[in-house]
Design a protein around this motif. Structure first.
Motif, PDB file in Angstrom:
ATOM      1  N   LEU A   1       0.809  -1.215   0.000  1.00 45.33           N
ATOM      2  CA  LEU A   1       0.000   0.000   0.000  1.00 45.33           C
ATOM      3  C   LEU A   1       0.846   1.270   0.000  1.00 45.33           C
ATOM      4  CD1 LEU A   1      -2.693  -1.032   2.654  1.00 45.33           C
ATOM      5  CD2 LEU A   1      -2.875  -1.105   0.162  1.00 45.33           C
ATOM      6  N   LEU A   2       2.133   1.140  -0.242  1.00 45.65           N
ATOM      7  CA  LEU A   2       3.034   2.292  -0.189  1.00 45.65           C
ATOM      8  C   LEU A   2       2.611   3.366  -1.186  1.00 45.65           C
ATOM      9  CD1 LEU A   2       6.506   0.536   0.077  1.00 45.65           C
ATOM     10  CD2 LEU A   2       5.268   1.725   1.890  1.00 45.65           C
TER      11      LEU A   2
ATOM     12  N   VAL B   1      -5.550   7.142   0.355  1.00 41.52           N
ATOM     13  CA  VAL B   1      -6.298   6.393   1.364  1.00 41.52           C
ATOM     14  C   VAL B   1      -7.479   5.644   0.755  1.00 41.52           C
ATOM     15  CG1 VAL B   1      -7.715   6.616   3.447  1.00 41.52           C
ATOM     16  CG2 VAL B   1      -5.569   7.861   3.276  1.00 41.52           C
ATOM     17  N   GLU B   2      -8.233   6.282  -0.108  1.00 39.67           N
ATOM     18  CA  GLU B   2      -9.392   5.610  -0.712  1.00 39.67           C
ATOM     19  C   GLU B   2      -8.961   4.416  -1.557  1.00 39.67           C
ATOM     20  OE1 GLU B   2     -13.083   4.302  -1.714  1.00 39.67           O
ATOM     21  OE2 GLU B   2     -12.512   5.653  -0.079  1.00 39.67           O
ATOM     22  N   GLN B   3      -7.862   4.544  -2.260  1.00 44.21           N
ATOM     23  CA  GLN B   3      -7.365   3.408  -3.045  1.00 44.21           C
ATOM     24  C   GLN B   3      -6.893   2.298  -2.114  1.00 44.21           C
ATOM     25  OE1 GLN B   3      -4.681   4.446  -6.185  1.00 44.21           O
ATOM     26  NE2 GLN B   3      -4.421   2.337  -6.824  1.00 44.21           N
TER      27      GLN B   3
ATOM     28  N   ASP C   1       3.836  11.743  13.176  1.00 45.32           N
ATOM     29  CA  ASP C   1       2.520  11.144  13.430  1.00 45.32           C
ATOM     30  C   ASP C   1       1.523  11.420  12.318  1.00 45.32           C
ATOM     31  OD1 ASP C   1       3.240   9.926  15.779  1.00 45.32           O
ATOM     32  OD2 ASP C   1       2.343  11.437  17.096  1.00 45.32           O
ATOM     33  N   ARG C   2       1.558  12.595  11.728  1.00 46.38           N
ATOM     34  CA  ARG C   2       0.568  12.970  10.707  1.00 46.38           C
ATOM     35  C   ARG C   2       1.031  12.675   9.271  1.00 46.38           C
ATOM     36  NH1 ARG C   2      -4.293  13.633  12.890  1.00 46.38           N
ATOM     37  NH2 ARG C   2      -4.164  14.743  14.840  1.00 46.38           N
ATOM     38  N   SER C   3       2.112  11.955   9.096  1.00 44.42           N
ATOM     39  CA  SER C   3       2.577  11.639   7.742  1.00 44.42           C
ATOM     40  C   SER C   3       1.573  10.704   7.057  1.00 44.42           C
ATOM     41  CB  SER C   3       3.952  10.985   7.783  1.00 44.42           C
ATOM     42  OG  SER C   3       3.850   9.690   8.341  1.00 44.42           O
TER      43      SER C   3
ATOM     44  N   VAL D   1      -2.316   5.930   6.763  1.00 52.55           N
ATOM     45  CA  VAL D   1      -2.703   4.636   6.197  1.00 52.55           C
ATOM     46  C   VAL D   1      -2.588   3.555   7.273  1.00 52.55           C
ATOM     47  CG1 VAL D   1      -2.075   2.859   4.504  1.00 52.55           C
ATOM     48  CG2 VAL D   1      -2.137   5.265   3.825  1.00 52.55           C
ATOM     49  N   ARG D   2      -1.517   3.590   8.041  1.00 51.96           N
ATOM     50  CA  ARG D   2      -1.302   2.630   9.135  1.00 51.96           C
ATOM     51  C   ARG D   2      -2.448   2.710  10.146  1.00 51.96           C
ATOM     52  NH1 ARG D   2       1.022   3.822  13.988  1.00 51.96           N
ATOM     53  NH2 ARG D   2       1.997   2.126  15.114  1.00 51.96           N
ATOM     54  N   SER D   3      -2.865   3.913  10.480  1.00 53.01           N
ATOM     55  CA  SER D   3      -3.956   4.108  11.433  1.00 53.01           C
ATOM     56  C   SER D   3      -5.282   3.599  10.870  1.00 53.01           C
ATOM     57  CB  SER D   3      -4.072   5.586  11.798  1.00 53.01           C
ATOM     58  OG  SER D   3      -2.890   6.039  12.419  1.00 53.01           O
TER      59      SER D   3
END
Length: 187
Positions: free
Chosen positions: A90-91, A95-97, A127-129, A134-136
């Motif tokens: 997912l790199l 986000v939607e993809q 934290d906001r990267s 995506v991890r969150s």
């Protein structure tokens, strides 16, 4: 490599063309009885939420265990003791993809009877990267799948905190196969 080897190689590869639009998920092990069939994910309703998200701090490891799952299973998963049957990258995806790719990936893995997956999501330094967003979302989405038994951070050689192992439930066919195998031993 000497000059003769190089020319033989170049001759053999003369008509080879590079792949275009390769899918970012790769299946490492085909289904046992038949070739994998692609699921028409348009027919399935993608239930993964995109509501407000609290971004997980980088220091918080990704980890989940469904109630009733033995802690030993999660320990083995955390140590990378289960072989990864498929992986999803997912790199640098929006986000939607990522949401759509994850949904299709889990549905396909379920259909193919796969149990142990690797998802590479990357990691950011802040934290906001994007990678941490995506991890969150992964931490939120994965438990939404009934099939997901557990997930945790991967071992360093599989991506460390930038990837996670996912354990899926056994398919009914795998349960039957397992039962038959153990029943034969007890005779």
């Amino acid at each position: 490599m000497n000059l003769d080897d190089k020319s033989l190689f170049l001759d053999a590869m003369e008509d080879v063309k590079p792949l275009k639009n390769c899918a970012s998920s790769q299946w490492l092990k085909p289904a046992k009885d038949k070739a994998p069939q692609k699921i028409d994910t348009l027919q399935l309703d993608n239930f993964l939420t995109t509501d407000y998200l609290d971004v997980l701090p980088l220091a918080t490891p990704l980890e989940f265990r469904r109630e009733g799952l033995q802690t030993g299973v999660l320990d083995k998963l955390r140590l990378g003791k289960y072989s990864q049957e498929a992986s999803l990258n997912l790199l640098r995806q929006p986000v939607e993809q990522c949401r759509q790719m994850l949904f299709a990936y889990i549905q396909q893995a379920k259909q193919d009877g796969l149990r142990n997956l690797l998802i590479v999501h990357g990691k950011g330094r802040e934290d906001r990267s994007h990678a941490n967003v995506v991890r969150s979302y992964l931490a939120r989405w994965l438990p939404e799948f009934e099939e997901v038994q557990a997930f945790c951070c991967a071992m360093p050689h599989h991506g460390g905190s930038g990837a996670c192992y996912v354990a899926l439930k056994k398919s009914p066919q795998a349960k039957l196969d397992n039962w038959e195998r153990h029943a034969k031993r007890s005779r």
